[in-house]
Each structure stands twice: as structure tokens, then as C-alpha cells.
Design a protein around this motif. Structure first.
Motif, PDB file in Angstrom:
ATOM      1  N   TRP A  13       0.839  -1.204   0.000  1.00  0.00           N
ATOM      2  CA  TRP A  13       0.000   0.000   0.000  1.00  0.00           C
ATOM      3  C   TRP A  13       0.878   1.259   0.000  1.00  0.00           C
ATOM      4  O   TRP A  13       0.677   2.170  -0.815  1.00  0.00           O
ATOM      5  CB  TRP A  13      -0.920  -0.030   1.219  1.00  0.00           C
ATOM      6  CG  TRP A  13      -1.609   1.270   1.512  1.00  0.00           C
ATOM      7  CD1 TRP A  13      -1.197   2.248   2.374  1.00  0.00           C
ATOM      8  CD2 TRP A  13      -2.826   1.748   0.929  1.00  0.00           C
ATOM      9  NE1 TRP A  13      -2.092   3.281   2.381  1.00  0.00           N
ATOM     10  CE2 TRP A  13      -3.101   3.006   1.499  1.00  0.00           C
ATOM     11  CE3 TRP A  13      -3.713   1.221  -0.009  1.00  0.00           C
ATOM     12  CZ2 TRP A  13      -4.222   3.747   1.155  1.00  0.00           C
ATOM     13  CZ3 TRP A  13      -4.833   1.973  -0.341  1.00  0.00           C
ATOM     14  CH2 TRP A  13      -5.080   3.213   0.227  1.00  0.00           C
ATOM     15  N   VAL A  17       1.257   3.897  -3.228  1.00  0.00           N
ATOM     16  CA  VAL A  17       0.828   5.283  -3.032  1.00  0.00           C
ATOM     17  C   VAL A  17       1.996   6.237  -3.244  1.00  0.00           C
ATOM     18  O   VAL A  17       1.845   7.310  -3.845  1.00  0.00           O
ATOM     19  CB  VAL A  17       0.209   5.466  -1.627  1.00  0.00           C
ATOM     20  CG1 VAL A  17      -0.008   6.950  -1.324  1.00  0.00           C
ATOM     21  CG2 VAL A  17      -1.101   4.714  -1.513  1.00  0.00           C
ATOM     22  N   LEU A 394      -9.532   3.703   6.162  1.00  0.00           N
ATOM     23  CA  LEU A 394      -9.269   3.468   4.742  1.00  0.00           C
ATOM     24  C   LEU A 394     -10.063   4.425   3.875  1.00  0.00           C
ATOM     25  O   LEU A 394      -9.522   5.047   2.942  1.00  0.00           O
ATOM     26  CB  LEU A 394      -9.610   2.018   4.396  1.00  0.00           C
ATOM     27  CG  LEU A 394      -9.344   1.577   2.954  1.00  0.00           C
ATOM     28  CD1 LEU A 394      -7.860   1.665   2.645  1.00  0.00           C
ATOM     29  CD2 LEU A 394      -9.854   0.159   2.720  1.00  0.00           C
ATOM     30  N   ALA A 395     -11.357   4.575   4.168  1.00  0.00           N
ATOM     31  CA  ALA A 395     -12.205   5.480   3.383  1.00  0.00           C
ATOM     32  C   ALA A 395     -11.741   6.925   3.514  1.00  0.00           C
ATOM     33  O   ALA A 395     -11.674   7.665   2.518  1.00  0.00           O
ATOM     34  CB  ALA A 395     -13.660   5.337   3.840  1.00  0.00           C
ATOM     35  N   ASN A 397      -8.708   8.070   4.270  1.00  0.00           N
ATOM     36  CA  ASN A 397      -7.431   8.299   3.603  1.00  0.00           C
ATOM     37  C   ASN A 397      -7.559   8.244   2.090  1.00  0.00           C
ATOM     38  O   ASN A 397      -6.881   9.008   1.381  1.00  0.00           O
ATOM     39  CB  ASN A 397      -6.405   7.261   4.079  1.00  0.00           C
ATOM     40  CG  ASN A 397      -5.784   7.628   5.411  1.00  0.00           C
ATOM     41  OD1 ASN A 397      -4.917   8.496   5.491  1.00  0.00           O
ATOM     42  ND2 ASN A 397      -6.225   6.978   6.469  1.00  0.00           N
ATOM     43  N   ILE A 398      -8.410   7.366   1.573  1.00  0.00           N
ATOM     44  CA  ILE A 398      -8.641   7.341   0.118  1.00  0.00           C
ATOM     45  C   ILE A 398      -9.261   8.656  -0.332  1.00  0.00           C
ATOM     46  O   ILE A 398      -8.863   9.230  -1.362  1.00  0.00           O
ATOM     47  CB  ILE A 398      -9.541   6.147  -0.257  1.00  0.00           C
ATOM     48  CG1 ILE A 398      -8.764   4.836  -0.091  1.00  0.00           C
ATOM     49  CG2 ILE A 398     -10.055   6.288  -1.687  1.00  0.00           C
ATOM     50  CD1 ILE A 398      -9.604   3.605  -0.368  1.00  0.00           C
ATOM     51  N   PHE A 399     -10.216   9.163   0.440  1.00  0.00           N
ATOM     52  CA  PHE A 399     -10.849  10.446   0.107  1.00  0.00           C
ATOM     53  C   PHE A 399      -9.813  11.577   0.126  1.00  0.00           C
ATOM     54  O   PHE A 399      -9.747  12.395  -0.807  1.00  0.00           O
ATOM     55  CB  PHE A 399     -11.969  10.749   1.101  1.00  0.00           C
ATOM     56  CG  PHE A 399     -12.539  12.127   0.972  1.00  0.00           C
ATOM     57  CD1 PHE A 399     -13.452  12.431  -0.028  1.00  0.00           C
ATOM     58  CD2 PHE A 399     -12.158  13.136   1.857  1.00  0.00           C
ATOM     59  CE1 PHE A 399     -13.968  13.719  -0.152  1.00  0.00           C
ATOM     60  CE2 PHE A 399     -12.670  14.420   1.747  1.00  0.00           C
ATOM     61  CZ  PHE A 399     -13.578  14.715   0.737  1.00  0.00           C
ATOM     62  N   THR A 400      -8.987  11.609   1.176  1.00  0.00           N
ATOM     63  CA  THR A 400      -7.988  12.675   1.304  1.00  0.00           C
ATOM     64  C   THR A 400      -6.968  12.616   0.179  1.00  0.00           C
ATOM     65  O   THR A 400      -6.614  13.649  -0.421  1.00  0.00           O
ATOM     66  CB  THR A 400      -7.279  12.578   2.661  1.00  0.00           C
ATOM     67  OG1 THR A 400      -8.253  12.615   3.714  1.00  0.00           O
ATOM     68  CG2 THR A 400      -6.300  13.726   2.847  1.00  0.00           C
ATOM     69  N   MET A 401      -6.468  11.417  -0.144  1.00  0.00           N
ATOM     70  CA  MET A 401      -5.482  11.284  -1.212  1.00  0.00           C
ATOM     71  C   MET A 401      -6.083  11.608  -2.571  1.00  0.00           C
ATOM     72  O   MET A 401      -5.398  12.170  -3.444  1.00  0.00           O
ATOM     73  CB  MET A 401      -4.904   9.870  -1.214  1.00  0.00           C
ATOM     74  CG  MET A 401      -4.013   9.555  -0.027  1.00  0.00           C
ATOM     75  SD  MET A 401      -2.620  10.700   0.135  1.00  0.00           S
ATOM     76  CE  MET A 401      -1.767  10.435  -1.422  1.00  0.00           C
ATOM     77  N   THR A 402      -7.346  11.270  -2.774  1.00  0.00           N
ATOM     78  CA  THR A 402      -8.007  11.593  -4.049  1.00  0.00           C
ATOM     79  C   THR A 402      -8.099  13.101  -4.239  1.00  0.00           C
ATOM     80  O   THR A 402      -7.805  13.631  -5.319  1.00  0.00           O
ATOM     81  CB  THR A 402      -9.410  10.967  -4.090  1.00  0.00           C
ATOM     82  OG1 THR A 402      -9.308   9.550  -3.948  1.00  0.00           O
ATOM     83  CG2 THR A 402     -10.112  11.298  -5.395  1.00  0.00           C
TER      84      THR A 402
END
Length: 422
Positions: A13, A17, A394-395, A397-402
Motif C-alpha cells: 500500500w 501510493v 481506509l475510506a 485516507n482514500i478520500f484525502t489522497m483523491t
């Protein structure tokens, strides 16, 4: 799932990233424009150069050093722990507080465990003497057999049955003053032994005080923007963030009902405690709530929107949030109290306050270390809670990275691309 499997999953992961971020954002961003040239100066051997805009040395592992220091202390490797503590302080100066906290936990563990062992030995010895008196008129064979049985029972059950031993039992039913008294007595009787064992921590602490005196401040650069300010509202924010970070535990209906029932059983003392906490909360947010210039000017971070859209949305909001702050702290302390001694909880709260209250800027990274300590010592054994927390992280961090990678924006007053980040 084994440790190797977890390590492989996390590594894949992080590596994937990192590759994605370096491809989309190849140029230095935010504070990297200061830290990268500084690191380059170090690489060429120029250690006398320093950018005044940098407050701490370039680092990527503050948290790792602190946890390694704590692990070494738990293993009673105090010299190693102190060396790691010195490294943690070099990485981030406020880690001196966590070094002192780790040293305090080491002293607590040594003194209370030593006292508990002495109590248990005395109880076993008394049980053997009682057995000898009760069986003195029996014949030799029955006396010997009975003595062995009683001795076995003393080893197996007397430690749990006697009031003295239950003082140190898993439920930690003793009072805070009792624990303080036991520790102070043990400190006095073992003062030279403990002084030698924990002298490495003392040397690091004295060196830190000398550095602050020489430097004139805790931070290395940008001292005007990082002056110490009494920001007591910060400790309120941390309580709520901590409860939300472990929401499946602290926000479940069952936990709320259990907490209320616990308070009801301990009335009126619990009502008085809640009243004091609420008054302290209102006092903190009214007189010691700071809006740092960086907070209200930088829209690239979560705290900017939380301040504008929640805390400062209306003049009454900061007061309406106080009951949530109070509930969060009582929930956290109640959870810790199930498995930790009261003196440990007090040390944790004081360390957290010592780190957060002087900080005028609201940043989630300030909450990282106390949050890890809290979670590690809550002893969460509910796998469903762990699964839900993992999905939430997980949700998020995915939102923040997106948003960071694919939703850049521009400032009118400054050239270049801006990106949202924690």
C-alpha cells in the motif's frame, strides 16, 4: 492474519501510493520547499546552515522513535530507551514530554510491581504459618500432605483473595491517593536504585533544558509564529477527535448506556465530576480558544474547514460542543480505567495536556502520539470494532489522497498549484 501478511499488505500500500504521489506531484510542496534544500545542505556536509523558516530538523519518523523508546522502557532497557528518547527529542522537541511520560510509566511499573511481589510473598508466608498451626496435632504423614495442599492453595488462590493483593488486581480498584502513597514509599526506599536506573532520562532532560536556554525557544525557527500560548481548548478538541477516531467503541449505544449506568451508580460524586468538567470546558473555550493566523488563512487543511464550518459557524457553537468534549473525555478515561492504573491515566492526561495546551495552532499531527498511546492501552478486543475502524480510516485516507492528487486549485494571491492535505 500473521505479522508477515500485515507487513506485506502495508508495504504494498505504501509503495504504490508513494509511486503515485511522486508521479503526479513531482515538485516540492508546502513545507518541502524548505526541508528539501535543508536536507541537501546536510548531504553535502554543511551542518552549520539553517533555514529560519524550519521549526524542527527534517524527519519522517517522530512517532516511530517515541514508540521504540516506550517499547525499550517496557523491556527495562533504560539506557536504550533514553537514547531513543534523545533521538525523538532531536526529531521533534516536544517529544521531551513523552520521554518524561515513558520514564514515569517505567517508575510506576517498577514500584507497583515490586510492592505487589512483596505483598504476595508475605501473604504466602502467612498462609504457610497458619497451615502449620492448624495441623500441628496431626500425624507426620497427614501433616506433610496437608501442608503441601495448603501451600498449593496459597500459591494459587491467596493472591487473589487477600485485600492487600487485590489492591494491584486487574480491576485496579484502589484509589489514586493509595497508588501515589505506595509509589512515594517505594521511591523513598529504592531511591538510589531508581536514580541509577533512570539517570539516562535525567541526562537527556538536563541537556534539553540547556538547549532551550541556549536557543531561547523550544522551536528552531519561525519562533514568532510558534510562541507558547495557553490554549486549553486544544485539550477539548483532542478528546472529541480521540473518541471519533475510535468511534465504534466510544459512540456505540451499548457503551453509552454502560457509561451512564456507571455514573448513576457512583452518584452524587459522578454528578459533581461532570459539573466540574463542564465548567472547565466552558471556561476553556471562552477564555482560551485561539484562532491562529495560519489556521484561518490556510484552506489546504481539515482544521480550516472544521473551524469555519463547525466551531466558528456561530458564536454559540463552541459552547454547544462542550458537552460532546466532556462526554468524549469521560468515555476515553473510563475505557482506560478498565485496564490501567489511575496513576498511569493521570500521567497520560498530564503529558497530553503538556504537549497540546502550549500549542496555539490546531493540527491533527499534534494528536498522533497521544492517540496511539490511548488506543494501545485501551485493550480493544472486539474484532468488529477493529474492522470498522480500519474501514473508516481506509475510506478517509482514500478520500484525502483523491482530493490531494486529483483536485488541485489556485490562489489568487500566490502563483503555483495548491493541494488539499491533512
Amino acid at each position: 492474519m500473521g505479522k508477515v501478511s500485515v507487513a506485506v499488505i502495508v508495504s504494498l500500500w505504501v509503495i504504490s501510493v508513494s509511486i503515485l504521489v511522486n508521479r503526479i506531484v513531482p515538485e516540492p510542496y508546502m513545507d518541502e520547499i524548505f526541508h528539501i534544500p535543508q536536507a541537501q545542505q546536510y548531504c553535502i556536509g554543511n551542518f552549520r546552515s539553517w533555514d529560519p523558516m524550519i521549526t524542527t530538523p527534517p524527519d519522517v519518523a517522530s512517532l516511530t522513535a517515541v514508540l521504540a523508546m516506550y517499547l525499550a522502557c517496557l523491556k527495562k532497557s533504560y539506557w536504550c530507551s533514553a537514547v531513543l528518547g534523545a533521538l525523538a527529542v532531536v526529531i521533534r522537541q516536544t517529544n521531551i514530554v513523552w520521554m518524561l511520560f515513558v520514564a514515569c510509566t517505567g517508575v510506576i511499573n517498577i514500584t507497583l510491581v515490586h510492592t505487589r511481589d512483596n505483598v504476595e510473598e508475605n501473604n504466602i508466608y502467612k498462609a504457610i504459618r497458619k497451615t502449620n498451626r492448624a495441623t500441628s496435632n496431626d500425624n507426620v504423614t497427614s501433616n506433610s500432605n496437608l501442608r503441601r495442599r495448603k501451600f498449593s492453595n496459597a500459591l494459587g488462590t491467596d493472591k487473589q483473595s487477600t485485600p492487600s493483593a487485590s489492591f494491584f488486581s486487574a480491576n485496579h480498584s484502589s484509589g489514586l491517593l493509595d497508588e501515589v502513597e505506595v509509589i512515594l514509599l517505594a521511591l523513598w526506599h529504592r531511591k538510589w536504585e531508581l536514580l541509577v536506573s533512570f539517570s539516562p532520562f535525567l541526562m537527556v532532560f538536563v541537556s534539553f533544558l540547556a538547549f532551550v536556554h541556549w536557543n531561547g525557544s523550544v522551536v528552531l525557527g519561525a519562533k514568532e509564529a510558534h510562541t507558547v500560548s495557553p490554549h486549553f481548548a486544544q485539550i477539548m478538541y483532542f478528546g472529541l477527535v480521540s473518541a471519533l477516531a475510535v468511534a465504534p467503541l466510544h459512540c456505540s449505544i451499548g457503551h453509552i448506556v454502560d457509561l451512564f449506568q456507571s455514573f448513576w451508580k457512583r452518584r452524587p460524586i459522578s454528578f459533581f465530576q461532570v459539573l466540574i468538567a463542564v465548567i472547565a470546558g466552558f471556561f476553556s473555550v471562552h477564555f482560551y480558544s485561539i484562532a491562529h493566523p495560519y489556521l484561518i488563512a490556510d484552506n489546504r487543511h481539515y482544521p480550516f474547514y472544521l473551524w469555519r464550518k463547525v466551531i466558528n459557524a456561530h458564536w454559540s457553537m463552541k459552547y454547544l460542543l462542550v458537552p460532546l468534549y466532556v462526554y468524549s473525555w469521560f468515555s476515553v478515561l473510563s475505557t482506560l480505567g478498565k485496564v490501567q492504573r489511575k496513576i498511569w491515566i493521570l500521567a497520560f492526561f498530564l503529558a497530553t495536556a503538556a504537549v497540546l495546551v502550549p500549542a496555539p495552532l490546531i493540527e491533527f499531527r499534534y494528536y498522533t502520539i497521544p492517540l496511539y498511546f490511548m488506543i494501545l492501552h485501551s485493550h480493544i478486543n472486539d474484532y468488529q470494532s477493529w474492522l470498522l475502524m480500519g474501514l473508516i480510516y481506509l475510506a478517509l485516507n482514500i478520500f484525502t489522497m483523491t482530493i490531494f492528487l486529483f483536485r488541485p486549485f489556485h490562489w489568487d494571491q500566490e502563483p503555483g498549484i495548491q493541494r488539499f492535505i491533512w
